[in-house]
Design an enzyme around this catalytic site. Structure first.
Site, short mmCIF file in Angstrom:
data_model
loop_
_atom_site.label_atom_id
_atom_site.label_comp_id
_atom_site.label_asym_id
_atom_site.label_seq_id
_atom_site.Cartn_x
_atom_site.Cartn_y
_atom_site.Cartn_z
N GLY A 46 15.62 -7.77 -45.65
CA GLY A 46 14.20 -7.51 -45.39
C GLY A 46 13.31 -7.94 -46.54
N GLU A 47 13.71 -7.60 -47.75
CA GLU A 47 12.92 -7.98 -48.93
C GLU A 47 12.93 -9.50 -49.13
OE1 GLU A 47 15.29 -5.66 -48.98
OE2 GLU A 47 14.08 -3.83 -49.17
N VAL A 48 14.08 -10.12 -48.87
CA VAL A 48 14.18 -11.57 -49.00
C VAL A 48 13.21 -12.26 -48.04
CG1 VAL A 48 15.70 -13.54 -48.55
CG2 VAL A 48 16.53 -11.61 -49.91
N SER A 74 10.47 -11.03 -46.77
CA SER A 74 9.08 -10.74 -47.13
C SER A 74 8.56 -11.66 -48.23
CB SER A 74 8.94 -9.28 -47.58
OG SER A 74 9.51 -9.07 -48.86
#
Length: 400
Positions: free
Chosen positions: A63-65, A67
């Site tokens: 998810g962070e990647v 974003s």
């Protein structure tokens, strides 16, 4: 405890925990989920030291990647190292950013000598590793925490370890919080330079990889589900009064097989048709599809009538509601959204409920208003901070 004494104590404790955990780590290597990450993170297997880069970005998982896409587009001309924790995050990072150097982040005892010399370290959300910030700062980097948030649920735990975070934040030059409430909490924990820049995920506009055929009946997507949620959802849809298609997308790939067994039992009991995406190329040939493949959730959002957002009917903390909201999906979520408050604040037209209320909302789904994203932010303030060294060179009159 003085600063040198604290650093020595912390590093000694990290090394002791590492040594004590070795038997458990060797056992976990046998699990498919950890087969690549543990050797790379805890034994530096195929994870050599990178001497130098311009920008080092660390993001935990998938998810962070994802974003990071808008920022990474702007950083394409720089030498970027992107470190991650999970194997799914690594795979997604390599797919999205083939021009960047992508690797697993080593465990803390290794960071002192593994950390590269860089101009900026950017850490996303709650990856508060003391040695990560300290090692980069000692090697001349400007250190930043991006998209910082502290949920209502986790804040009391942070306060209990305030002595630790005070020392950690001494190594962080700048923090970008998601909300004013996050800023106040970070300041209470000892952070110094904290500004509110909104949520990084608001920079991203999701784009489908492929246009899926529109189903002839309303499509309900059960997205990022966790253990216990699939059974609850199946129980609800079994009583729906209108025809539908249901796509179930478990959050973790290692649960695909167990969810399929659950579906087989449910299908036999309810006399409903089911298919497994990995074994069937044609969509909508059964009432319920287990999406046991990666990277298709956005494609499904683009044609869905409604989304049952997982991770909130059990106390996980919820998942990103922005992606379905961009496509106007009608979002049904449980009440446990403590990790996603900042994102839900940027959405109109979502519905929170207890598990027992899910069937009632599903019956009303065709008449419910569609959701939409109401907030937005631009990348320039973040880019200015990350690329500070270019501005400094311009001021000094140096050639870039």
């Amino acid at each position: 405890m003085g600063k040198p004494l604290f650093r020595g104590f912390y590093k000694g404790l990290s090394l002791l925990l590492y040594l004590l955990s070795l038997p458990f780590l060797l056992f976990l290597i046998t699990k498919p989920k950890y087969r690549r990450s543990i050797p790379a993170r805890f034994f530096l297997f195929k994870n050599p030291r990178i001497k130098e880069c311009d920008v080092w970005i660390h993001a935990c998982s998938l998810g962070e990647v994802k974003s990071l896409e808008p920022l990474m587009r702007e950083l394409r001309g720089e030498r970027v190292l992107l470190s991650v924790i999970t194997a799914t995050g690594l795979d997604e990072a390599k797919r999205l950013y083939p021009w960047a150097r992508v690797t697993f982040l080593p465990f803390e005892p290794f960071l002192g000598f593994w950390a590269p010399r860089c101009k900026s370290l950017v850490v996303v959300e709650a990856e508060l590793w003391f040695s990560l910030f300290e090692s980069a700062k000692k090697k001349g980097a400007k250190t930043m925490l991006l998209n910082a948030r502290i949920s209502d649920r986790s804040y009391p735990r942070y306060l209990r370890f305030r002595f630790f975070y005070e020392r950690l934040f001494e190594w962080v030059d700048e923090l970008f919080a998601q909300r004013e409430e996050d800023r106040e909490r970070l300041l209470a924990l000892g952070a110094k330079e904290v500004s509110v820049k909104g949520n990084l995920k608001l920079l991203s506009t999701p784009v489908p990889k492929q246009l899926l055929p529109k189903p002839p009946k309303p499509l309900i997507v059960a997205a990022s589900t966790h253990e216990g949620e699939e059974e609850m959802i199946l129980e609800a849809v079994a009583s729906l009064s209108y025809p539908f298609y249901l796509a179930i997308v478990p959050r973790h790939p290692e649960r695909f097989d167990s969810v399929w067994k659950l579906l087989e039992r449910w299908s036999a009991r309810e006399n409903r048709s089911i298919i497994r995406r990995s074994q069937q190329s044609q969509w909508w040939s059964a009432e319920v599809t287990l999406v046991d493949s990666m990277g298709e959730l956005i494609d499904l959002y683009a044609i869905a009538e409604g989304v049952i957002l997982g991770g909130a009917f059990v106390p996980v903390g919820g998942h990103n509601p922005l992606e379905p909201a961009y496509f106007g999906c009608k979002i049904l979520s449980g009440i446990h959204i403590h990790n996603q408050f900042a994102l839900f604040e940027n959405i109109e037209g979502y519905y929170l409920m207890e598990p027992r209320e899910l069937l009632e909302y599903l019956e009303r789904l065709p008449a419910l208003p569609r959701s939409f994203v109401k907030g937005e932010m631009g990348p320039k303030p973040l880019l200015d901070a990350i690329l500070h060294y270019k501005k400094e060179c311009e001021i000094d009159g140096k050639s870039l």
